[in-house]
Design a protein around this motif. Structure first.
Motif, mmCIF file in Angstrom:
data_model
loop_
_atom_site.group_PDB
_atom_site.id
_atom_site.type_symbol
_atom_site.label_atom_id
_atom_site.label_comp_id
_atom_site.label_asym_id
_atom_site.label_seq_id
_atom_site.Cartn_x
_atom_site.Cartn_y
_atom_site.Cartn_z
ATOM 1 N N CYS A 261 1.075 -1.166 -0.323
ATOM 2 C CA CYS A 261 0.117 0.139 -0.471
ATOM 3 C C CYS A 261 0.844 1.001 -0.191
ATOM 4 C CB CYS A 261 -0.601 0.280 1.205
ATOM 5 S SG CYS A 261 -1.972 -1.248 1.048
ATOM 6 N N ALA A 262 2.366 1.324 0.448
ATOM 7 C CA ALA A 262 3.046 2.128 0.645
ATOM 8 C C ALA A 262 3.719 3.145 -1.216
ATOM 9 C CB ALA A 262 3.939 2.022 1.326
ATOM 10 N N GLU A 263 2.902 4.208 -1.693
ATOM 11 C CA GLU A 263 3.794 4.140 -2.393
ATOM 12 C C GLU A 263 5.170 4.396 -2.980
ATOM 13 O OE1 GLU A 263 3.207 5.997 -6.234
ATOM 14 O OE2 GLU A 263 1.837 5.282 -5.291
ATOM 15 N N SER A 264 5.979 4.677 -1.292
ATOM 16 C CA SER A 264 7.380 4.628 -1.220
ATOM 17 C C SER A 264 8.129 2.982 -1.822
ATOM 18 C CB SER A 264 8.031 4.685 0.265
ATOM 19 O OG SER A 264 7.556 3.779 0.745
ATOM 20 N N MET A 265 6.877 1.754 -1.648
ATOM 21 C CA MET A 265 7.856 0.325 -2.034
ATOM 22 C C MET A 265 7.386 0.478 -4.039
ATOM 23 S SD MET A 265 7.864 -3.709 -0.161
ATOM 24 C CE MET A 265 5.885 -3.613 -1.081
ATOM 25 N N GLY B 117 7.203 3.112 19.204
ATOM 26 C CA GLY B 117 6.167 4.169 17.973
ATOM 27 C C GLY B 117 6.149 4.093 16.924
ATOM 28 N N MET B 118 7.807 4.248 16.300
ATOM 29 C CA MET B 118 8.309 3.871 15.011
ATOM 30 C C MET B 118 7.264 3.137 14.178
ATOM 31 S SD MET B 118 11.584 3.758 13.198
ATOM 32 C CE MET B 118 11.832 4.568 11.347
ATOM 33 N N HIS B 119 6.270 4.067 12.941
ATOM 34 C CA HIS B 119 6.328 3.058 11.581
ATOM 35 C C HIS B 119 7.221 3.205 10.336
ATOM 36 C CE1 HIS B 119 4.817 7.208 10.212
ATOM 37 N NE2 HIS B 119 4.239 6.721 9.236
ATOM 38 N N PHE B 120 7.098 2.610 9.916
ATOM 39 C CA PHE B 120 7.649 2.151 8.272
ATOM 40 C C PHE B 120 7.139 2.620 6.995
ATOM 41 C CE2 PHE B 120 9.963 -0.670 11.502
ATOM 42 C CZ PHE B 120 10.642 -0.389 11.447
ATOM 43 N N SER B 121 4.930 2.327 6.968
ATOM 44 C CA SER B 121 4.590 3.282 6.020
ATOM 45 C C SER B 121 3.649 3.299 6.093
ATOM 46 C CB SER B 121 5.078 1.655 4.594
ATOM 47 O OG SER B 121 3.698 0.917 5.603
ATOM 48 N N GLU B 122 2.729 4.226 4.850
ATOM 49 C CA GLU B 122 2.016 4.707 5.111
ATOM 50 C C GLU B 122 1.179 4.360 3.690
ATOM 51 O OE1 GLU B 122 2.303 9.134 4.985
ATOM 52 O OE2 GLU B 122 3.640 8.369 7.616
#
Length: 398
Positions: free
Chosen positions: A214-218, A265-270
């Motif tokens: 779902c992540a545009e970066s990937m 609380g770090m997340h990696f994707s949006e």
């Protein structure tokens, strides 16, 4: 608004699996790794801690009881570290980590110099159990009436494949992805049968990787590398369905997607589930979906319009990352919003039927890694209590 629960499990109030480990257990595990205590001494403390966490879940009203993953360092432990053909490599070369994978991109920004991982260097085979011992141990601390509801969380079958891309397996062992996943599927089939024979009726795959699609970066990173991301997602869907081939009809299978739950609380994707919703809900042969929905980075409920009538969704509305409690009225309002959207979805259905397809939970576990999130045991109890109280006010006692 009380309705009859037609899925057993999951329950209206659920949780993802991992729970906050007590400090003494973390200290004992460190001592074990330094060879300052025996495996038996560590196991004794694990047993005591699991008994306490089982009591806590029972006290707050959680019925899909887990061992909190207290016997693991990371949530994905269990499969590939126990499978013949996988080789543990203490320092994997940097270029063997695919930097289009969101969490790996984040690690590399932290001067990541390579880390330990597993690479397939031989034919994959399950010669020893993955999770059966954990399930058998959990049974000892629960009643026979609770055994059908105990939940075992499992590593996603594509975990190391996505991370290492073309380096995930030696080409002299497997000529292509389908051959590689064919043997992985056999191993999962064997494990699921063994779990079922031991009395397990509730398993959950923990898979942040599908959410990465779902992540545009990937997606952008894959396109730049000439990777067909749609074809790769299809490969992973086939892998799941082959892993689940022949599974008993009365075993509930859940699939948990999140966007990272690392330290502080770090997340990696949006990115919302819109990009994968049709395939996610209609092509993967699981019974329920545990979806992160505690922040705006997960998008809207709009993708839920593709949820078929024979499946359920567990809305992760309560965060496991931070201490402040959510507002109960807001949680109830969001559940009703989701039910309304599902009822008016691709397969229209009465509102009450759509509501019956929903459960609630925290968005992720409280300890994806051993150290856990920056919340106390008291906060964990309060969060799970809030989930239970909210579910009772929506659906009644169950």
């Amino acid at each position: 608004m009380a309705t009859t629960l037609h899925l057993n499990p999951p329950f209206r109030a659920d949780h993802i699996g991992s729970l906050k480990r007590p400090a003494e257990l973390l200290e004992k595990r460190q001592a074990f790794e330094k060879k300052e205590c025996s495996a038996e001494q560590l196991r004794e403390l694990e047993d005591a801690a699991i008994q306490e966490i089982v009591k806590m879940q029972r006290d707050v009203g959680i019925k899909s009881i887990t061992d909190g993953e207290f016997r693991r360092h990371m949530f994905f432990d269990g499969v590939f570290d126990n499978m013949d053909g996988m080789t543990y490599i203490p320092v994997v070369p940097m270029d063997w980590f695919m930097d289009y994978v969101p969490d790996l991109a984040a690690f590399k920004q932290w001067d990541f110099k390579g880390a330990a991982s597993y690479i397939c260097e031989g034919k994959l085979e399950r010669t020893r159990p993955f999770y059966v011992p954990q399930f058998e141990a959990l049974k000892k601390f629960t009643t026979p009436e609770e055994h059908p509801h105990l939940k075992i969380t499992m590593c996603a079958p594509e975990w190391f494949h996505l991370r290492h891309g073309p380096y995930a397996y030696k080409k002299e062992v497997y000529a292509n992805d389908d051959e590689y996943f064919a043997d992985i599927a056999i191993a999962y089939q064997q494990e699921i049968k063994a779990l079922y024979d031991a009395g397990c009726r509730n398993i959950q795959f923990d898979d942040p990787l599908l959410a990465y699609f779902c992540a545009e970066s990937m997606i952008t990173g894959m396109v730049e590398r000439g990777i067909d991301h749609e074809a790769l997602l299809d490969t992973y869907i086939r892998a799941y369905n082959n892993c689940l081939k022949g599974r008993p009809a009365d075993m509930n299978v859940g699939l948990h997607l999140c966007r990272g739950n690392f330290k502080n609380g770090m997340h990696f994707s949006e990115g919302g589930y819109d990009r994968i919703a049709i395939k996610l809900f209609n092509q993967i042969n699981v019974d329920c979906y545990y979806l992160e929905y505690d922040t705006e980075r997960a998008g809207t409920f709009e993708p839920l319009k593709h949820l078929p009538k024979n499946k359920s969704v567990v809305l992760g509305l309560v965060t496991s990352k931070f201490a402040p409690l959510e507002d109960k009225a807001e949680l109830k309002s969001r559940v009703l919003q989701a039910a309304e959207l599902i009822s008016q979805g691709v397969e229209k259905r009465p509102f009450v039927e759509a509501l019956n397809q929903i459960c609630i939970s925290p968005q992720c576990g409280f300890a994806s890694h051993a150290e856990g999130n920056a919340v106390s045991a008291e906060v964990v109890r309060s969060k799970l209590s809030l989930v239970v109280e909210t579910s009772k006010e929506i659906w009644g006692d169950h």
